[in-house]
Scaffold this active site. Structure first.
Site, mmCIF file in Angstrom:
data_model
loop_
_atom_site.group_PDB
_atom_site.id
_atom_site.type_symbol
_atom_site.label_atom_id
_atom_site.label_comp_id
_atom_site.label_asym_id
_atom_site.label_seq_id
_atom_site.Cartn_x
_atom_site.Cartn_y
_atom_site.Cartn_z
ATOM 1 N N ALA A 64 0.949 -1.341 0.168
ATOM 2 C CA ALA A 64 -0.266 -0.292 -0.438
ATOM 3 C C ALA A 64 0.587 1.419 0.029
ATOM 4 C CB ALA A 64 -1.072 0.110 1.331
ATOM 5 N N GLY A 108 0.279 -5.346 0.808
ATOM 6 C CA GLY A 108 -0.768 -4.997 -0.135
ATOM 7 C C GLY A 108 0.423 -6.384 -1.790
ATOM 8 N N GLU A 111 -0.036 -9.543 -0.479
ATOM 9 C CA GLU A 111 -1.339 -9.974 -0.024
ATOM 10 C C GLU A 111 -2.374 -10.454 -2.178
ATOM 11 O OE1 GLU A 111 -1.513 -7.024 2.931
ATOM 12 O OE2 GLU A 111 -2.369 -8.249 4.343
ATOM 13 N N GLU A 131 5.296 -5.772 7.158
ATOM 14 C CA GLU A 131 4.625 -4.314 7.620
ATOM 15 C C GLU A 131 4.605 -3.755 9.157
ATOM 16 O OE1 GLU A 131 2.928 -6.191 6.572
ATOM 17 O OE2 GLU A 131 1.488 -5.293 4.605
HETATM 18 C C1 HXC Z 1 5.073 4.556 -1.430
HETATM 19 C C2 HXC Z 1 6.978 3.604 -2.337
HETATM 20 C C3 HXC Z 1 6.468 2.267 -1.203
HETATM 21 C C4 HXC Z 1 5.618 2.349 -1.153
HETATM 22 C C5 HXC Z 1 8.433 1.964 -2.789
HETATM 23 N N1 HXC Z 1 8.571 2.992 -2.829
HETATM 24 N N2 HXC Z 1 7.466 1.603 -2.145
HETATM 25 N N3 HXC Z 1 6.074 4.633 -2.241
HETATM 26 N N4 HXC Z 1 4.418 3.029 -1.087
HETATM 27 N N5 HXC Z 1 4.938 0.986 -0.390
HETATM 28 C C6 HXC Z 1 8.601 4.444 -3.612
HETATM 29 C C7 HXC Z 1 9.935 5.093 -2.609
HETATM 30 O O1 HXC Z 1 9.726 5.772 -1.696
HETATM 31 C C8 HXC Z 1 10.862 5.304 -3.541
HETATM 32 O O2 HXC Z 1 10.352 6.899 -3.580
HETATM 33 C C9 HXC Z 1 10.276 4.055 -4.707
HETATM 34 O O3 HXC Z 1 9.042 3.962 -4.944
HETATM 35 C C10 HXC Z 1 11.957 3.610 -4.851
HETATM 36 O O4 HXC Z 1 11.735 3.155 -3.906
HETATM 37 P P1 HXC Z 1 13.546 2.822 -3.073
HETATM 38 O O5 HXC Z 1 12.302 2.664 -2.276
HETATM 39 O O6 HXC Z 1 14.568 3.638 -3.531
HETATM 40 O O7 HXC Z 1 13.658 1.397 -4.045
HETATM 41 P P2 HXC Z 1 14.564 -0.021 -3.445
HETATM 42 O O8 HXC Z 1 15.851 1.833 -2.609
HETATM 43 O O9 HXC Z 1 14.875 -0.715 -4.471
HETATM 44 O O10 HXC Z 1 14.126 -0.799 -2.180
HETATM 45 C C11 HXC Z 1 12.569 -1.008 -2.960
HETATM 46 C C12 HXC Z 1 12.097 -1.827 -1.811
HETATM 47 C C13 HXC Z 1 10.860 -0.842 -0.788
HETATM 48 C C14 HXC Z 1 12.472 -2.409 -1.235
HETATM 49 C C15 HXC Z 1 10.299 -2.064 -2.398
HETATM 50 O O11 HXC Z 1 10.959 0.800 -1.395
HETATM 51 C C16 HXC Z 1 10.554 -0.937 0.523
HETATM 52 O O12 HXC Z 1 11.029 -1.281 1.778
HETATM 53 N N6 HXC Z 1 9.230 -0.004 0.452
HETATM 54 C C17 HXC Z 1 8.490 -0.813 1.026
HETATM 55 C C18 HXC Z 1 7.413 -1.801 1.258
HETATM 56 C C19 HXC Z 1 7.099 -2.059 2.166
HETATM 57 O O13 HXC Z 1 6.966 -1.372 3.536
HETATM 58 N N7 HXC Z 1 5.361 -2.316 2.080
HETATM 59 C C20 HXC Z 1 4.296 -2.460 2.378
HETATM 60 C C21 HXC Z 1 3.612 -1.597 2.642
HETATM 61 S S1 HXC Z 1 2.414 -1.615 4.052
HETATM 62 P P3 HXC Z 1 11.061 8.173 -4.613
HETATM 63 O O14 HXC Z 1 10.164 9.618 -4.735
HETATM 64 O O15 HXC Z 1 12.044 8.255 -3.171
HETATM 65 O O16 HXC Z 1 12.302 8.026 -5.425
HETATM 66 C C22 HXC Z 1 0.734 -2.296 2.987
HETATM 67 C C23 HXC Z 1 -0.237 -3.171 4.103
HETATM 68 C C24 HXC Z 1 -1.513 -3.433 3.102
HETATM 69 O O17 HXC Z 1 1.562 -2.720 2.409
HETATM 70 C C25 HXC Z 1 -2.189 -3.058 3.584
HETATM 71 C C26 HXC Z 1 -4.070 -3.238 3.532
HETATM 72 C C27 HXC Z 1 -4.205 -3.182 1.628
#
Ligand code: HXC
Length: 257
Positions: A64, A108, A111, A131
């Site tokens: 998400a 997500g 999921e 998460e």
């Molecule tokens: C918003 C995101 C994002 C996310 C990545 N980006 N994941 N933006 N929400 N979930 C954005 C980053 O901010 C960044 O934007 C760009 O995508 C590239 O990501 P980087 O982090 O620079 O890339 P990298 O170093 O290769 O790392 C990739 C990654 C990391 C491992 C996927 O981005 C990451 O850990 N993302 C979050 C993953 C996460 O926590 N997911 C769970 C979310 S909670 P900029 O503008 O800086 O370039 C969830 C709950 C669901 O999903 C509940 C109901 C649906």
């Protein structure tokens, strides 16, 4: 701004692409609504027999959208049924839905892939429920579908440590149906989807419904459901065609009736 969800028809397959490359395909309401609308259209189109959802080479979806949801309060999340309001549309599709996953399928994103009927993974795929690192928990099936797919031990490990699982481990543990070299992922997935779409659609739907029943019922109830559907399939003209074609040593010509 380009649309966050792209859809097209390839042969008998409806292809949906999540298209937010600048944000690792992070999911927001527009993405989920767009996927829902594409599924509605593909379900209504009788010429389509299978649906594929994919992302890009870096990410299926990295979860998400964190920036979007970070300041939500409870009431807003509850009232808007944040992100999950349309979520089950993938699950309620009656035609098979395949997730073609390359790169990250996190939170997500994982999921969403699990809501599809099966996952084909590129050898670059990484699955996880991170998460906990954000001070929250999976909210769209991660604590429920993951244990059913990979067992309690691995689901706990993934949800509690936030570690990622690669494609090989995901296949070994039952999350993934096939691992495919990344540069062939879409071609191979579409090939399988066209194969499915070439069979009798009512029978395909009966099989999907029956396999899914296995997760919602006792073994006896599931077996009874399967037997009833198996008997019902004798009323499908394509059953007559399929068996006649076998006996006559020719290819069947299914007509979806
Ligand atoms: C918003 C995101 C994002 C996310 C990545 N980006 N994941 N933006 N929400 N979930 C954005 C980053 O901010 C960044 O934007 C760009 O995508 C590239 O990501 P980087 O982090 O620079 O890339 P990298 O170093 O290769 O790392 C990739 C990654 C990391 C491992 C996927 O981005 C990451 O850990 N993302 C979050 C993953 C996460 O926590 N997911 C769970 C979310 S909670 P900029 O503008 O800086 O370039 C969830 C709950 C669901 O999903 C509940 C109901 C649906």
């Amino acid at each position: 701004m380009s649309p966050v969800v792209l859809s097209e028809i390839i042969g008998k397959v409806g292809l949906i692409r999540i298209n937010r490359p600048e944000a690792m395909n992070a999911l927001n309401n527009d993405v989920v609504d767009g996927i829902g609308a594409a599924i509605d259209a593909f379900e209504a189109d009788e010429a389509i027999g299978c649906i594929v959802i994919t992302g890009n080479e870096k990410a299926f979806a990295a979860g998400a959208d964190i920036g979007f949801m970070k300041d939500f309060d409870y009431l807003h999340a509850y009232k808007t049924d944040f992100i999950t309001r349309n979520w089950e549309r993938i699950k309620t599709a009656r035609k098979p839905v395949i997730a073609a996953v390359a790169g990250f399928a996190l939170g997500g994103g994982c999921e969403m892939a699990m809501m599809c009927d099966m996952i084909y993974a590129a050898d670059t795929a990484k699955f996880g429920q991170p998460e906990i690192k954000l001070g929250t928990l999976p909210g769209a099936g991660g604590t429920q579908r993951l244990p059913r797919a990979v067992g309690k031990a691995k689901a706990m490990d993934l949800c509690l440590t936030a570690r990622m699982m690669d494609a090989v481990e995901a296949e070994k543990s039952g999350l993934v149906a096939r691992v495919i070299p990344a540069d062939q992922l879409l071609d191979e997935t579409l090939k399988a989807a066209q194969t499915i779409a070439g069979f009798s659609l009512p029978v395909v739907m009966m099989i999907k419904e029956s396999v899914n029943r296995a997760f919602e019922s006792s073994l006896n109830e599931g077996l009874l459901f399967e037997r009833r559907v198996f008997h019902a399939a004798f009323a499908v003209a394509d059953q007559k065609e399929g068996m006649a074609a076998f006996v006559e040593k020719r290819k069947p010509a299914f007509k979806n009736r």
